[in-house]
Enzyme design. Structure first.
Site, PDB file in Angstrom:
ATOM      1  N   ARG A 237     -73.177  16.717   9.410  1.00 53.87           N
ATOM      2  CA  ARG A 237     -72.736  15.331   9.546  1.00 53.87           C
ATOM      3  C   ARG A 237     -71.357  15.340  10.208  1.00 53.87           C
ATOM      4  NH1 ARG A 237     -77.279  14.066   8.976  1.00 53.87           N
ATOM      5  NH2 ARG A 237     -78.207  12.643   7.448  1.00 53.87           N
ATOM      6  N   GLU A 266     -70.720   7.679  14.899  1.00 53.74           N
ATOM      7  CA  GLU A 266     -71.937   7.769  15.712  1.00 53.74           C
ATOM      8  C   GLU A 266     -72.406   6.368  16.044  1.00 53.74           C
ATOM      9  OE1 GLU A 266     -75.051  10.203  14.049  1.00 53.74           O
ATOM     10  OE2 GLU A 266     -73.734  11.936  14.016  1.00 53.74           O
ATOM     11  N   HIS A 285     -77.277  13.559  18.028  1.00 51.40           N
ATOM     12  CA  HIS A 285     -77.931  13.666  16.711  1.00 51.40           C
ATOM     13  C   HIS A 285     -79.454  13.811  16.857  1.00 51.40           C
ATOM     14  CE1 HIS A 285     -77.321  12.522  12.212  1.00 51.40           C
ATOM     15  NE2 HIS A 285     -78.317  13.398  12.362  1.00 51.40           N
TER      16      HIS A 285
HETATM   17  C1  GLV Z   1     -80.842  14.008  10.042  1.00 52.25           C
HETATM   18  O1  GLV Z   1     -79.679  14.178  10.256  1.00 52.25           O
HETATM   19  C2  GLV Z   1     -81.382  13.964   8.729  1.00 52.25           C
HETATM   20  O2  GLV Z   1     -80.621  13.918   7.758  1.00 52.25           O
HETATM   21  O3  GLV Z   1     -82.620  13.973   8.616  1.00 52.25           O
END
Ligand code: GLV
Length: 324
Positions: A237, A266, A285
């Site tokens: 994260r 983000e 991401h």
């Molecule tokens: C993606 O970052 C998730 O947590 O699935």
């Protein structure tokens, strides 16, 4: 009794939606962009279930706006967008999608590591800029992966899967973790303090969940411990890393480079300083984004939702204490 009502905050694969539609009355948010908080609050009022994404903030206030809410199913393994304590207090089970994305995400962490180490995006920009005029002994030389030291911070499912890949590259693997310490030797890795991981690793890859403790766990002091030739990889994260401190460290050459699948905030704004750096690769991401894995995640989120609406324990529940 009529069908349960559910809000799905983005369009999912058709087969998943059809399966859900057999169990509940669906409202699907069709825009490419997520619904904002006020919209979800409005939609959720008379709902029984919510299928949320990691872009949706689901807090106590939102839950209080939905007196009938019986299940929250998050289409992600991470659930830092949800106030799980608030859900538990209200006896609302929260589902997530672990396991199915582990290998896909580990593949991507390794892809990012290799792309940054071997300067692949820079090399493409080099050609597109018309700079490839001859083979040259030093141009675009990167870092070796084979035989290097990989530091893994956090040893959950994904951290372990990254470690398994690293054994194929004959890497020395240092692991700093609070959990699964018994698995470290099994994989051929070595347990290390955070300081040792930072000081000794050629690559540092982050695999902890975002919590109050891990927020900014990689900041100025930690970056200062890293080798000037080290590469930081973050597929966990964004706010686990202090972005301002990372920018300074990369800009000054305190560390060599970074590969980031996640950022804070983000999406990362187009004018963010990190995007001006040649030695920082940022991608949007997408670590779990293989067709097969995203399909499985959607199915798993649907399974959690259907279980919650049917009053049976969610197959993948992050707060099973709601059942005791
Ligand atoms: C993606 O970052 C998730 O947590 O699935």
């Amino acid at each position: 009794m009529g069908k349960a009502k559910v809000f799905v905050t983005r369009r999912l694969p058709e087969a998943t939606l059809n399966r859900l539609a057999a169990h509940c009355e669906l409202e699907i948010w069709d825009d490419f962009m997520p619904p904002d908080y006020a919209t979800i609050t409005e939609k959720i009022r008379d709902l029984d279930g919510l299928l949320s994404l990691l872009t949706d903030r689901v807090d106590a206030e939102l839950m209080d706006a939905a007196p009938n809410l019986r299940v929250i199913s998050n289409l992600a393994v991470g659930y830092d967008n949800i106030d799980v304590d608030a859900a538990t207090e209200r006896r609302i089970p929260v589902g997530h999608t672990p396991d199915v994305l582990t290998e896909t995400t580990a593949d991507f962490a390794f892809a990012l590591l290799m792309a940054v180490a071997r300067r692949i995006p820079e090399a493409e920009r080099y050609i597109l800029a018309g700079k490839w005029r001859t083979w040259h002994p030093t141009v675009l030389s990167g870092q070796d992966i084979f035989g290097a030291t990989l530091g893994i911070i956090g040893f959950g499912r994904i951290g372990q899967a990254v470690a398994r890949r690293a054994t194929g590259f004959n890497m020395t693997i240092l692991v700093n973790t609070e959990e699964n310490r018994d698995k470290i030797a099994e994989i051929g890795a070595v347990e290390a303090s955070l300081e040792q991981v930072l000081r000794e690793s050629d690559f540092v890859s982050l695999h902890v969940p975002l919590t109050e403790v891990t927020q900014h766990m990689i900041s100025e002091a930690e970056l200062a411990l890293m080798k000037s030739t080290a590469i930081l990889i973050n597929t966990a994260r964004g706010s686990i890393v202090d972005g301002a401190a990372l920018y300074k460290a990369l800009d000054r050459g305190d560390i060599l480079a970074a590969g980031l699948d996640v950022t804070d905030p983000e999406p990362i704004p187009r004018e963010h300083p990190l995007l001006t750096l040649e030695n920082c690769l940022v991608v949007p991401h997408i670590a779990s984004a293989s067709v097969a894995t995203r399909t499985k995640m959607a199915d798993m989120a649907a399974d959690n939702l259907i279980a919650g609406l049917s009053g049976v324990p969610l197959p993948n529940c992050v707060n099973p204490e709601v059942y005791t």
